[in-house]
Design an enzyme around this catalytic site. Structure first.
Site, mmCIF file in Angstrom:
data_model
loop_
_atom_site.group_PDB
_atom_site.id
_atom_site.type_symbol
_atom_site.label_atom_id
_atom_site.label_comp_id
_atom_site.label_asym_id
_atom_site.label_seq_id
_atom_site.Cartn_x
_atom_site.Cartn_y
_atom_site.Cartn_z
ATOM 1 N N LYS A 153 42.551 45.547 46.457
ATOM 2 C CA LYS A 153 43.448 44.208 46.575
ATOM 3 C C LYS A 153 42.913 43.693 47.797
ATOM 4 O O LYS A 153 43.330 43.819 48.762
ATOM 5 C CB LYS A 153 44.803 44.712 46.612
ATOM 6 C CG LYS A 153 45.787 43.693 46.407
ATOM 7 C CD LYS A 153 47.151 44.229 46.208
ATOM 8 C CE LYS A 153 48.206 43.067 46.000
ATOM 9 N NZ LYS A 153 47.849 42.176 44.766
ATOM 10 N N GLU A 185 42.871 42.304 32.912
ATOM 11 C CA GLU A 185 44.265 42.111 33.392
ATOM 12 C C GLU A 185 44.469 40.310 33.591
ATOM 13 O O GLU A 185 43.418 39.670 32.966
ATOM 14 C CB GLU A 185 44.238 42.460 34.891
ATOM 15 C CG GLU A 185 43.266 42.142 35.959
ATOM 16 C CD GLU A 185 43.480 42.888 37.042
ATOM 17 O OE1 GLU A 185 44.504 43.040 37.504
ATOM 18 O OE2 GLU A 185 42.441 42.993 37.616
HETATM 19 N N1 PDD Z 1 49.403 40.065 42.357
HETATM 20 N N2 PDD Z 1 46.360 42.235 38.925
HETATM 21 C C1 PDD Z 1 46.161 41.314 39.972
HETATM 22 C C2 PDD Z 1 44.836 40.909 39.965
HETATM 23 C C3 PDD Z 1 47.013 40.939 40.788
HETATM 24 O O1 PDD Z 1 46.783 39.947 41.719
HETATM 25 C C4 PDD Z 1 48.198 41.455 40.863
HETATM 26 C C5 PDD Z 1 49.545 41.204 41.719
HETATM 27 C C6 PDD Z 1 48.661 42.464 39.849
HETATM 28 C C7 PDD Z 1 49.959 43.322 39.632
HETATM 29 O O2 PDD Z 1 50.082 44.250 40.823
HETATM 30 P P1 PDD Z 1 51.521 44.647 41.171
HETATM 31 O O3 PDD Z 1 52.571 44.996 40.096
HETATM 32 O O4 PDD Z 1 51.386 45.899 42.270
HETATM 33 O O5 PDD Z 1 52.036 43.389 41.741
HETATM 34 C C8 PDD Z 1 47.481 42.856 38.869
HETATM 35 C C9 PDD Z 1 49.890 39.899 43.625
HETATM 36 C C10 PDD Z 1 51.568 39.872 43.084
HETATM 37 C C11 PDD Z 1 49.751 38.701 44.413
HETATM 38 O O6 PDD Z 1 48.434 38.484 44.544
HETATM 39 O O7 PDD Z 1 50.318 37.874 44.870
#
Ligand code: PDD
Length: 295
Positions: A153, A185
């Site tokens: 991330k 995704e």
């Molecule tokens: N984004 N895939 C990507 C590329 C993401 O950026 C996110 C979340 C998810 C979902 O992950 P989670 O369920 O842990 O939020 C999947 C966050 C919310 C953001 O960038 O703001």
């Protein structure tokens, strides 16, 4: 007007007003996008799955070879203080760590004397209006142009930014990323597909972010006996799906009812949220209310 960012914010060991928080223009987050982040939803002033979010933060830091500036308990203290200071019950906590600011620009890591920049703030949790949720949202598909470590991330999000912007310019809520004919995704979400009553989820590989919401959904499916297959999903299967959903910490579970201008699904459910997604949304709300809102 309600501010988007609550005061105080956290920066490098201090709590201070956003307007007083400053970093060097030589910060490697600014120069190289050399850093990591997390987004943690907060319900009734309780951080949802904070341990899992802090674990993923650590995994991403390990992945980019950056030492965590704070131990888990200290991160929790920061998060709890931000939550307590913010004016909203439901919030979104943003955490970011970069490789800090050297006195010069060099791609290679700076000397150990350069300390990471740690930044965090609380904002209100922006939820999907009930009428939007009931209708579902439109999405497009785009080629996945990101690098090969999408499990991390990281704040270098240019490919995600461009994909999401393309969606917005076409009046859509999300862009679904296809790599070599396979669904990975969304630009900022995980994607699930339903076919013949079976929930399909792409597996966790280095080409997908391991979502915290994704894990909750897999747990709920197992707990309630929902048929589930974790496996690669082809573009052909995506386009023939009965249901498609996006999931994330801030969106929770949201039906995608139009894909590239075509209705998702078949028969009376075509272009509308489907029954498996509706059931999962309800299980998610029940779970959330049980663990977060009681007591
Ligand atoms: N984004 N895939 C990507 C590329 C993401 O950026 C996110 C979340 C998810 C979902 O992950 P989670 O369920 O842990 O939020 C999947 C966050 C919310 C953001 O960038 O703001």
């Amino acid at each position: 007007m309600t501010p988007y960012v609550a005061d105080p914010v956290y920066l490098n060991g201090q709590f201070l007003p956003l307007a007083a928080a400053g970093i060097s223009p030589l910060d490697r987050g600014f120069l190289y996008g050399d850093g990591v982040y997390e987004v943690i939803p907060v319900y009734s002033r309780r951080a949802f799955r904070i341990d899992e979010h802090l674990k993923r933060l650590q995994a991403t830091l390990d992945g980019i070879k950056l030492a965590n500036p704070l131990p888990v308990d200290a991160w929790k203290e920061v998060v709890f203080k931000l939550i307590a200071s913010a004016p909203w019950d439901d919030q979104s906590i943003y955490l970011q760590v970069t490789r800090g600011a050297d006195d010069k620009r060099d791609h290679a890591f700076p000397p150990a004397t350069v300390t990471p920049t740690a930044f965090a703030f609380a904002s209100p949790l922006v939820t999907t209006p009930a009428e939007v949720r009931a209708r579902g949202v439109a999405a497009i598909t785009v080629p996945d142009l990101r690098w090969s470590r999408c499990d991390l991330k990281v704040i270098s999000l240019l490919a995600n930014v461009l994909a999401r912007q393309q969606a917005v310019e076409q009046g859509c809520a999300e862009a679904l990323l296809l790599r070599d004919g396979w669904l990975k995704e969304g630009a900022a979400s995980n994607i699930f597909v339903v076919r013949d009553g079976v929930l399909l989820a792409p597996p966790k590989t280095q080409l997908m972010l391991p979502g915290i919401t994704y894990d909750v959904i897999l747990e709920l499916a197992a707990q309630h006996g929902q048929a589930l297959e974790v496996r690669e999903i082809s573009e052909t299967e995506l386009r023939a799906a009965d249901e498609v959903w996006m999931t994330s910490s801030t969106k929770e579970i949201l039906a995608i009812t139009t894909l590239d201008g075509q209705p998702v699904g078949h028969g009376k459910n075509a272009g509308r949220p489907g029954p498996v997604g509706e059931q999962m949304w309800q299980w998610y709300q029940d779970f959330k209310n049980t663990v977060m809102r009681k007591g």
